[in-house]
Design an enzyme around this catalytic site. Sequence first.
Site, short mmCIF file in Angstrom:
data_model
loop_
_atom_site.label_atom_id
_atom_site.label_comp_id
_atom_site.label_asym_id
_atom_site.label_seq_id
_atom_site.Cartn_x
_atom_site.Cartn_y
_atom_site.Cartn_z
N ARG A 144 32.36 37.92 52.49
CA ARG A 144 33.02 38.21 53.77
C ARG A 144 32.12 37.83 54.94
O ARG A 144 32.56 37.19 55.89
CB ARG A 144 33.38 39.70 53.83
N ASP A 173 35.47 35.06 47.61
CA ASP A 173 36.60 35.90 48.00
C ASP A 173 37.54 35.06 48.85
O ASP A 173 37.31 33.85 49.03
CB ASP A 173 36.13 37.16 48.76
N HIS A 244 41.92 37.39 45.14
CA HIS A 244 40.79 37.16 46.06
C HIS A 244 40.32 35.71 45.98
O HIS A 244 39.11 35.44 45.92
CB HIS A 244 39.65 38.12 45.75
N GLU A 314 42.77 43.88 42.50
CA GLU A 314 43.64 43.65 43.67
C GLU A 314 44.30 42.27 43.66
O GLU A 314 44.11 41.47 44.57
CB GLU A 314 42.81 43.84 44.95
N TYR A 405 30.35 53.91 48.19
CA TYR A 405 30.63 52.72 49.00
C TYR A 405 29.87 52.91 50.32
O TYR A 405 30.28 53.71 51.16
CB TYR A 405 32.13 52.58 49.25
#
Length: 540
Positions: A144, A173, A244, A314, A405
């Site tokens: 990211r 990603d 992703h 995801e 996290y």
Amino acid sequence: MDLIPVPRVAVPDEEGRRYVFGPEPVLDAGPGCEGVARWLRREVGGATGWALPAGAPGDLRLRLDPAGTGPEAYRLEVGADGVELTGGDAAGLFWAAQTLRQLLGADAFRRAPLRPGRAWDLPYARIADRPRFGWRGLMLDVARHFMPKDGVLRYIDLLAAHKLNVLHLHLTDDQGWRIEIERHPELTETGSWRPRSRWGHRASPLWNETPHGGFYTHDDIREIVAYAAERHVRIVPEVDIPGHSQAAIAAYPWLGNADVVDTAALRVWEDWGVSENVLAPTEEVLRFYEGVFEELLELFPPEVSPFVHVGGDECPKDQWRASATAQSRIRELGVDGEDGLQSWFIRHFDRWLAERGRRLIGWDEILEGGLADGAAVSSWRGYVGGIAAAEAGHDVVMCPEQQVYLDHRQADGPDEPMPIGYVRSLEDVYRFEPVPPKLSPEAAAHVLGAQANVWTEVMEHQGRVDYQVFPRLAAFAEAVWSWMPEPESRDWAGFEARVPAHLARLDALGVAYRPPGGPLPWQRRPGVRGRPREGAPPIV
């Protein structure tokens, strides 16, 4: 002695005696101790001004004792004849050297002597220690927001300083592809750059219009792997499939579901969240990623990187539902709908990696289709996935979002920069317990350890990563190293009393940690939207 992590046994001298080093201490390194000797001369020698010439008897003595008390175990003894470090293996000896540096004080973490010629001393003491878990890690999302190579090397040193031994690199990603693949050059020529980035959470109306990107060359990766190995840190590379994957599809549009979306028009995604653009379930896509993983295995040799992370989380299914190619594939394979396609991807690479002597690891969604015996699971959606995996006989790394996290906010004050998720204070992280009480003893043995995860959507540079990670990583390090399995039995007051000395070490290392009183003015991000969640989920 203000050590972090706190050792199992630490016996100070009742009379308060100290060993005073002379101006030119001698280093006596036994067989197999050469790597730690090099590290001491470079790091501790740089801070103290010591050349540490070889000789016997030495003020500092390094020894290996394979008959010690287990992997990564060590002993450290300070007495009238100097300091002796003994490791059950090379890693244990290295952790002993890290303890020595902490005992010398914060100035030993500098790159050059602050006061040349000063006298250095240590209290007489006897320390014996070994870790509770073999997997003590940090997941760093460099997809990211890209972290240049020097920043990764710096984080390896920071992990080692906390006796953490795994760096999980999230390399790909939707928002960027960060590792050179020579047979597929567009992955980095196109896939490593995005035109702009959302500024703040995905609900923010603000944008940073500066193009963002970067990637690691093969030689960068070789350097990172070798640097980590010298510090007894394993690298776990992650290449995400089948979701992703928009950055890869932007580079090679045929990887996507071109029968339902104009994949040729896709760019590397500039927003946060989960992209709908996922890999097409074709044999050609499998061959492409086999080529990617072949290069990955060459760069990450098995002795330092036995695990390969494939993501597997995801993965939106809307494009597969609309794709004639995907629906034909479901019928051909006889799998259970679109969820079966995702499992088919994972099972293929599970077998493929196992045939090459590697172990697949993925986020806990990979459980849904069944795994080979050697596959392992990163349990991020709470403890449930990890419990299911361990009870089924799979090894588990616990990294529950609600607990570790570190992109989640550290307090609920208005000055926290771009606040994400739940409040996870320093004490919350300190009380994290990797082994849920619901596990049977047989299943608990499958918990390899734990890692803290750092997702970098709202961390635009190294200083922001430092702010989110520290000092909470010190609390995490103690939670996964020390033999205090019951969260309520841990000595929070004792840890809190040791934190100021540790912050001085972080200051010496140039770490831009979150101060105990809250963010400094330049650490705030006024007016930039985050996504705080209300309430605090239970620790266990």
